[in-house]
Design a protein around this motif. Structure first.
Motif, short mmCIF file in Angstrom:
data_model
loop_
_atom_site.label_atom_id
_atom_site.label_comp_id
_atom_site.label_asym_id
_atom_site.label_seq_id
_atom_site.Cartn_x
_atom_site.Cartn_y
_atom_site.Cartn_z
N MET A 88 0.66 -1.28 0.01
CA MET A 88 -0.11 0.11 0.09
C MET A 88 1.01 1.04 -0.12
SD MET A 88 -3.27 -0.65 0.02
CE MET A 88 -4.62 -1.88 0.37
N LYS A 89 0.45 2.09 -0.75
CA LYS A 89 1.23 3.51 -0.80
C LYS A 89 0.59 4.48 -0.20
CE LYS A 89 2.79 1.91 -5.38
NZ LYS A 89 2.73 1.88 -6.79
N ILE A 90 1.42 5.40 0.45
CA ILE A 90 0.57 6.57 1.34
C ILE A 90 1.42 7.76 1.10
CG2 ILE A 90 0.35 7.19 3.77
CD1 ILE A 90 -0.02 4.45 4.37
N LEU A 91 0.69 8.92 0.85
CA LEU A 91 1.26 10.29 0.72
C LEU A 91 1.01 11.02 1.99
CD1 LEU A 91 2.73 12.48 -1.41
CD2 LEU A 91 0.68 12.92 -2.06
N VAL A 92 2.13 11.45 2.50
CA VAL A 92 2.12 12.49 3.58
C VAL A 92 2.32 13.75 3.33
CG1 VAL A 92 3.15 12.83 6.16
CG2 VAL A 92 3.35 10.70 5.31
N ILE A 93 1.50 14.68 3.59
CA ILE A 93 1.23 15.99 3.00
C ILE A 93 1.49 17.06 4.57
CG2 ILE A 93 0.54 17.83 1.77
CD1 ILE A 93 -1.30 15.38 0.41
N ASP A 94 2.73 17.48 4.72
CA ASP A 94 2.68 18.22 5.93
C ASP A 94 3.90 19.25 5.67
OD1 ASP A 94 3.01 19.22 8.72
OD2 ASP A 94 2.01 17.50 9.38
N ASP A 95 3.84 20.44 6.05
CA ASP A 95 4.85 21.52 6.12
C ASP A 95 5.88 21.37 7.09
OD1 ASP A 95 2.84 22.45 7.77
OD2 ASP A 95 3.84 24.37 7.55
N ASP A 96 5.48 20.47 8.30
CA ASP A 96 6.36 20.17 9.22
C ASP A 96 7.42 18.97 8.99
OD1 ASP A 96 7.68 19.41 11.68
OD2 ASP A 96 6.05 20.10 12.98
N VAL A 97 8.63 19.28 8.72
CA VAL A 97 9.49 18.19 8.35
C VAL A 97 9.81 17.07 9.46
CG1 VAL A 97 11.83 17.52 7.74
CG2 VAL A 97 10.81 19.65 6.67
N TYR A 98 9.68 17.54 10.60
CA TYR A 98 9.64 16.50 11.75
C TYR A 98 8.56 15.59 11.71
CZ TYR A 98 9.34 14.74 16.22
OH TYR A 98 9.08 13.53 17.54
N ILE A 99 7.40 16.00 11.38
CA ILE A 99 6.11 15.40 11.48
C ILE A 99 6.16 14.23 10.29
CG2 ILE A 99 3.64 15.32 11.11
CD1 ILE A 99 4.48 16.12 13.94
N GLN A 100 6.51 14.80 9.21
CA GLN A 100 6.96 14.12 7.96
C GLN A 100 7.49 12.90 8.12
OE1 GLN A 100 8.33 15.55 4.38
NE2 GLN A 100 6.89 17.52 4.21
N GLN A 101 8.78 13.22 8.76
CA GLN A 101 9.79 12.06 9.21
C GLN A 101 9.27 11.00 10.27
OE1 GLN A 101 13.26 14.54 10.51
NE2 GLN A 101 14.11 14.68 8.26
N LEU A 102 8.68 11.68 11.18
CA LEU A 102 8.09 10.57 12.26
C LEU A 102 7.03 9.83 11.71
CD1 LEU A 102 7.71 9.95 15.30
CD2 LEU A 102 5.92 11.65 15.06
N VAL A 103 6.08 10.18 10.98
CA VAL A 103 5.08 9.52 10.29
C VAL A 103 5.30 8.60 9.34
CG1 VAL A 103 3.04 9.60 8.93
CG2 VAL A 103 3.29 11.29 10.76
N SER A 104 6.42 9.22 8.32
CA SER A 104 7.08 8.08 7.46
C SER A 104 7.77 6.91 7.99
CB SER A 104 8.01 8.94 6.56
OG SER A 104 7.17 10.02 5.72
N ILE A 105 8.77 7.10 8.80
CA ILE A 105 9.48 6.09 9.83
C ILE A 105 8.43 5.00 9.77
CG2 ILE A 105 10.81 5.48 11.57
CD1 ILE A 105 12.25 8.26 11.10
N HIS A 106 7.41 5.26 10.69
CA HIS A 106 6.76 4.36 11.37
C HIS A 106 5.82 3.70 10.37
CE1 HIS A 106 7.82 4.94 15.41
NE2 HIS A 106 7.75 6.38 15.31
N LEU A 107 5.38 4.35 9.32
CA LEU A 107 4.61 3.65 8.32
C LEU A 107 5.53 2.81 7.70
CD1 LEU A 107 2.47 6.84 6.79
CD2 LEU A 107 1.59 4.78 8.23
#
Length: 223
Positions: A1-20
């Motif tokens: 499954m492919k997920i697109l994370v859209i957020d201007d906060d790079v920290y949140i991007q990284q946090l969500v991306s790592i765990h997904l």
């Protein structure tokens, strides 16, 4: 499954991306709405996780576009926890709403629930005009006549019919039908589309595949 994370906060991007990514999802990132929309003109994903407060177009407006134009499920991710904000989120078309700060386990749980819900909602039978597609049995029915198509043609027609009146970019069609690693030219796609068109005409289907120059194709019911 492919997920697109859209957020201007790079920290949140990284946090969500790592765990997904650890859960086996393929994750893409965008810093704002315009970047996300440009990405989706070339690639397809199964879910978008969207921050509400972003520069330019906000998450509510982006969610409307993702839901209506791309038929994409959205989970809104935001610091806003007021009931009015949640209502606006759901009215925009989001599937779920998570308030920051959040537990990673909760995010993963909600992602899994939304994807499972969407998967269950996929139609086994698609009806457009006098065309009926039975995805389970890989059959096409036009005017009560059953037609068996080669697999690639069946998959192409099914994908276009599931997005009736919506443009599907050529790159998305190639990726969905032949895979992201396909190295063949677009002529293969053209050949398959033309064959489908000939079959639809032969069996007097009331639908047709329109070419959207420079972008892709869409299936329409003839007037």
């Amino acid at each position: 499954m492919k997920i697109l994370v859209i957020d201007d906060d790079v920290y949140i991007q990284q946090l969500v991306s790592i765990h997904l990514s650890r859960e086996g999802y393929q994750v893409y990132r965008a810093n704002h709405a315009e970047e996300a929309l440009a990405f989706l003109e070339k690639k397809t994903v199964d879910l978008a996780i969207v921050d509400v407060m972003m520069p330019g177009m906000d998450g509510f407006e982006l969610t409307k576009i993702l839901s209506n134009d791309f038929d994409l499920p959205v989970i809104l991710l935001t610091a806003k926890g007021q009931i009015d904000d949640k209502e606006q989120g759901f009215l925009s078309g989001s599937e779920d709403y998570i308030v920051k700060p959040f537990e990673v386990k909760e995010l993963l749980f909600r992602v899994a629930v939304v994807l499972r819900r969407v998967e269950r909602a996929l139609e086994a039978v698609i009806k457009v005009g006098n065309l009926m597609i039975d995805r389970k049995n890989f059959e096409i029915n036009i005017n009560q006549e059953t037609i068996l198509l080669p697999l690639k043609e069946f998959e192409l027609l099914s994908l276009l019919a599931s997005r009736v009146n919506k443009i599907t970019p050529r790159s998305v069609l190639v990726e969905q039908i032949w895979g992201a690693d396909y190295e063949g030219g677009e002529q293969t796609l053209n050949t398959h589309i033309n064959r489908i068109r000939e079959r639809l005409k032969k069996y007097e289907a009331t639908v047709e595949i329109q070419t959207v120059r420079g972008i892709g194709y869409k299936l329409e019911v003839m007037k």
